[in-house]
Design a protein around this motif. Structure first.
Motif, mmCIF file in Angstrom:
data_model
loop_
_atom_site.group_PDB
_atom_site.id
_atom_site.type_symbol
_atom_site.label_atom_id
_atom_site.label_comp_id
_atom_site.label_asym_id
_atom_site.label_seq_id
_atom_site.Cartn_x
_atom_site.Cartn_y
_atom_site.Cartn_z
ATOM 1 N N ALA A 111 0.845 -1.196 0.000
ATOM 2 C CA ALA A 111 0.000 0.000 0.000
ATOM 3 C C ALA A 111 0.874 1.236 0.000
ATOM 4 N N ALA A 163 -2.163 6.141 0.399
ATOM 5 C CA ALA A 163 -2.342 6.999 -0.765
ATOM 6 C C ALA A 163 -3.176 6.296 -1.831
ATOM 7 N N ARG A 164 -4.147 7.022 -2.355
ATOM 8 C CA ARG A 164 -4.920 6.466 -3.457
ATOM 9 C C ARG A 164 -4.050 6.439 -4.715
ATOM 10 N N ALA A 165 -4.432 5.615 -5.657
ATOM 11 C CA ALA A 165 -3.665 5.469 -6.902
ATOM 12 C C ALA A 165 -3.536 6.806 -7.619
ATOM 13 N N ARG A 188 -2.025 9.531 -6.644
ATOM 14 C CA ARG A 188 -1.898 10.742 -5.831
ATOM 15 C C ARG A 188 -0.483 11.292 -5.921
ATOM 16 N N SER A 236 -3.397 -0.038 9.108
ATOM 17 C CA SER A 236 -4.303 -0.373 8.009
ATOM 18 C C SER A 236 -4.835 -1.798 8.116
#
Length: 243
Positions: A122, A138-140, A142, A182
């Motif tokens: 992640a 982090a989202r993809a 970013r 997470s």
């Protein structure tokens, strides 16, 4: 070697303190078992750091060993300093090139994964909140996101508590701490990503082992026993059989 900086004056107690941390020394490097609470580098509000304590090993020309990687202030365990600039460059390259295998131990609380081992893959990104830096998933795509992978293995579990072995493949800031959060089982004593002192007096994360390529062409394994407060916390959580 660190040079062209004033060498701090250390007291006999400080010199004895840092020399007691040494777990390995040769012509190229020195390895320490850093206690929790000791900062690696000086900064705002830091009265003493491992970097300033390197003055205990300074040569007559003022050159002193240089730390080649970092541990969080609350993390205990193995950390390495190079005695010469070429060694520092070689070890820094080894860490950056992922040629160093790092093994950590963590005491965690929360619903542990049902599996006995796995990998968290992640990405992380640094954010500023309330004047403090922290990492978040982090989202993809970013901006600023950094790839991060952490292998994990459950050594012992007891209800909501667990002793985990972690093998980070990358070295991002707070990587292990965020990845365990997470998973739903943050580290005991983690004030940023867990319950802080409500669960433990300090961050229960220990850098137990480093396997690294030695600059002289051999491999070197460095290990540091867990400190007594870590062992006591494990016993209190019913996880003593894992240590």
């Amino acid at each position: 070697m660190t040079r062209n900086r004033p060498v701090p004056d250390l007291s006999p107690e400080e010199i004895a303190q840092v020399r007691a941390m040494v777990i390995h020394e040769d012509n190229s490097l020195i390895a320490f078992n850093k206690p929790a609470g000791l900062a690696v580098q000086a900064g705002s509000g830091v009265a003493q750091s491992l970097d300033t304590l390197m003055a205990a090993f300074a040569k007559s020309n003022g050159k002193r060993p240089r730390l080649v990687h970092r541990l969080d202030q609350g993390t205990s365990g193995v950390i390495v300093a190079a005695k010469t600039q070429p060694v520092a460059a070689a070890l820094s390259d080894a860490f950056a090139g992922r040629d160093v295998q790092k093994t950590y131990l963590a005491l965690v609380k929360g619903p542990l994964p049902p599996a006995e081992h796995g990998v968290v893959d992640a990405a992380l990104v640094k954010v500023e909140e309330g004047g403090k830096s922290r990492m978040i998933l982090a989202r993809a795509g970013r901006k600023g996101a950094q790839a991060a992978r952490t292998g994990w293995r459950v050594i012992a579990r007891n209800g909501a508590f667990g002793l985990l072995e972690l093998s980070p493949e990358t070295g991002r800031m707070h990587q292990i701490r965020v990845h365990l959060m997470s998973l739903g089982c943050p580290i005991l004593g983690d004030a940023l990503y867990g319950e802080g002192q409500a669960s433990a007096p300090r961050l229960m994360l220990h850098a137990a082992k480093l396997d690294l390529p030695h600059p002289e062409g051999k491999s070197l394994t460095l290990t540091a026993p867990v400190p007594e407060d870590f062992r006591l916390a494990a016993e209190t959580a019913g996880l003593h059989s894992g240590l």
